[in-house]
Design a protein around this motif. Sequence first.
Motif, short mmCIF file in Angstrom:
data_model
loop_
_atom_site.label_atom_id
_atom_site.label_comp_id
_atom_site.label_asym_id
_atom_site.label_seq_id
_atom_site.Cartn_x
_atom_site.Cartn_y
_atom_site.Cartn_z
N TYR A 15 0.82 -1.21 0.00
CA TYR A 15 0.00 0.00 0.00
C TYR A 15 0.86 1.26 0.00
CZ TYR A 15 -4.11 -2.85 1.12
OH TYR A 15 -5.13 -3.76 1.10
N PHE A 16 1.91 1.26 0.79
CA PHE A 16 2.76 2.46 0.85
C PHE A 16 3.53 2.67 -0.46
CE2 PHE A 16 1.88 2.74 5.35
CZ PHE A 16 1.91 4.11 5.55
N ASP A 17 3.91 1.60 -1.14
CA ASP A 17 4.54 1.76 -2.45
C ASP A 17 3.57 2.38 -3.45
OD1 ASP A 17 7.03 0.90 -1.71
OD2 ASP A 17 6.86 -1.10 -2.60
N LEU A 18 2.33 1.90 -3.45
CA LEU A 18 1.32 2.48 -4.35
C LEU A 18 1.03 3.93 -3.99
CD1 LEU A 18 -1.26 -0.42 -4.83
CD2 LEU A 18 0.65 0.24 -6.30
N LEU A 19 0.98 4.22 -2.71
CA LEU A 19 0.76 5.59 -2.25
C LEU A 19 1.92 6.50 -2.67
CD1 LEU A 19 -1.13 7.43 -0.61
CD2 LEU A 19 0.19 6.81 1.41
N THR A 20 3.13 5.99 -2.59
CA THR A 20 4.30 6.77 -3.00
C THR A 20 4.30 7.02 -4.50
OG1 THR A 20 5.54 5.79 -1.18
CG2 THR A 20 6.81 6.90 -2.88
N ILE A 21 3.94 6.01 -5.29
CA ILE A 21 3.85 6.19 -6.74
C ILE A 21 2.82 7.27 -7.06
CG2 ILE A 21 3.11 5.11 -8.90
CD1 ILE A 21 4.26 2.47 -7.82
N THR A 22 1.67 7.20 -6.42
CA THR A 22 0.62 8.19 -6.64
C THR A 22 1.09 9.58 -6.25
OG1 THR A 22 -1.02 6.48 -6.17
CG2 THR A 22 -1.78 8.76 -6.10
N THR A 23 1.78 9.69 -5.13
CA THR A 23 2.28 10.98 -4.67
C THR A 23 3.31 11.55 -5.64
OG1 THR A 23 1.93 10.29 -2.39
CG2 THR A 23 3.38 12.18 -2.74
N VAL A 24 4.23 10.72 -6.11
CA VAL A 24 5.26 11.19 -7.05
C VAL A 24 4.62 11.65 -8.36
CG1 VAL A 24 7.18 10.40 -8.50
CG2 VAL A 24 7.15 9.85 -6.07
N LEU A 25 3.70 10.86 -8.89
CA LEU A 25 3.06 11.24 -10.15
C LEU A 25 2.20 12.49 -9.99
CD1 LEU A 25 2.11 7.74 -11.60
CD2 LEU A 25 4.03 9.22 -12.23
N SER A 67 10.06 15.69 -17.38
CA SER A 67 10.56 14.37 -17.00
C SER A 67 12.07 14.40 -16.87
CB SER A 67 10.13 13.33 -18.03
OG SER A 67 10.76 13.58 -19.25
N PHE A 68 12.55 13.73 -15.86
CA PHE A 68 13.98 13.55 -15.70
C PHE A 68 14.23 12.09 -15.36
CE2 PHE A 68 12.19 15.29 -11.86
CZ PHE A 68 12.72 14.53 -10.84
N SER A 69 15.43 11.64 -15.57
CA SER A 69 15.75 10.22 -15.52
C SER A 69 15.34 9.54 -14.23
CB SER A 69 17.25 10.01 -15.75
OG SER A 69 17.60 10.44 -17.03
N ALA A 70 15.54 10.18 -13.11
CA ALA A 70 15.27 9.54 -11.82
C ALA A 70 13.80 9.17 -11.66
CB ALA A 70 15.71 10.45 -10.68
N TYR A 103 13.07 5.68 -12.94
CA TYR A 103 13.61 4.66 -12.04
C TYR A 103 12.79 4.54 -10.76
CZ TYR A 103 17.64 4.20 -15.05
OH TYR A 103 18.44 3.95 -16.12
N ILE A 104 12.33 5.66 -10.24
CA ILE A 104 11.54 5.65 -9.00
C ILE A 104 10.20 4.95 -9.24
CG2 ILE A 104 10.37 7.09 -7.30
CD1 ILE A 104 13.42 6.96 -7.04
#
Length: 133
Positions: free
Chosen positions: A23-33, A43-46, A49-50
């Motif tokens: 859940y926290f990985d999905l939450l982090t992906i949502t937050t980053v996007l 967009s930048f390379s990192a 990868y994230i």
Amino acid sequence: MMVSYFLSGIFNLSIYIYLNWFYFDLLTITTVLAWIYVAKIGSFSAIYYIVLGLFSNALLMLSIFVDIVVIENRTPWALWSIYSFGVNTIDMMMLIALITNRDFLLLHKLCRFVKGKKFKPWFIDESEKPTNA
């Protein structure tokens, strides 16, 4: 990423640790996007990868959860080794990508290549055009 790992140790979204990390990985992906979208950051390379790393980690967490909790497997097998090696390797790649912001696996270039291509099914040959007979 660090905040996500820290918060996953404090807050429990699930009683199962692997599902909590998922859940926290999905939450982090949502937050980053969302951050990229709202801040209108190019967009930048990192970023590649994230997002790819967190998504891969989430899939590994979910697979271990299913194996241990749902199927109730207690015998170590190949998935457990893949999980252990995969999560640590992916975390190191994300860390290196954040620090260096380099496209060392050429993921950014691959994404740009895929976006630029117009994929056509292999069975469509444009040289053979139907004729009205």
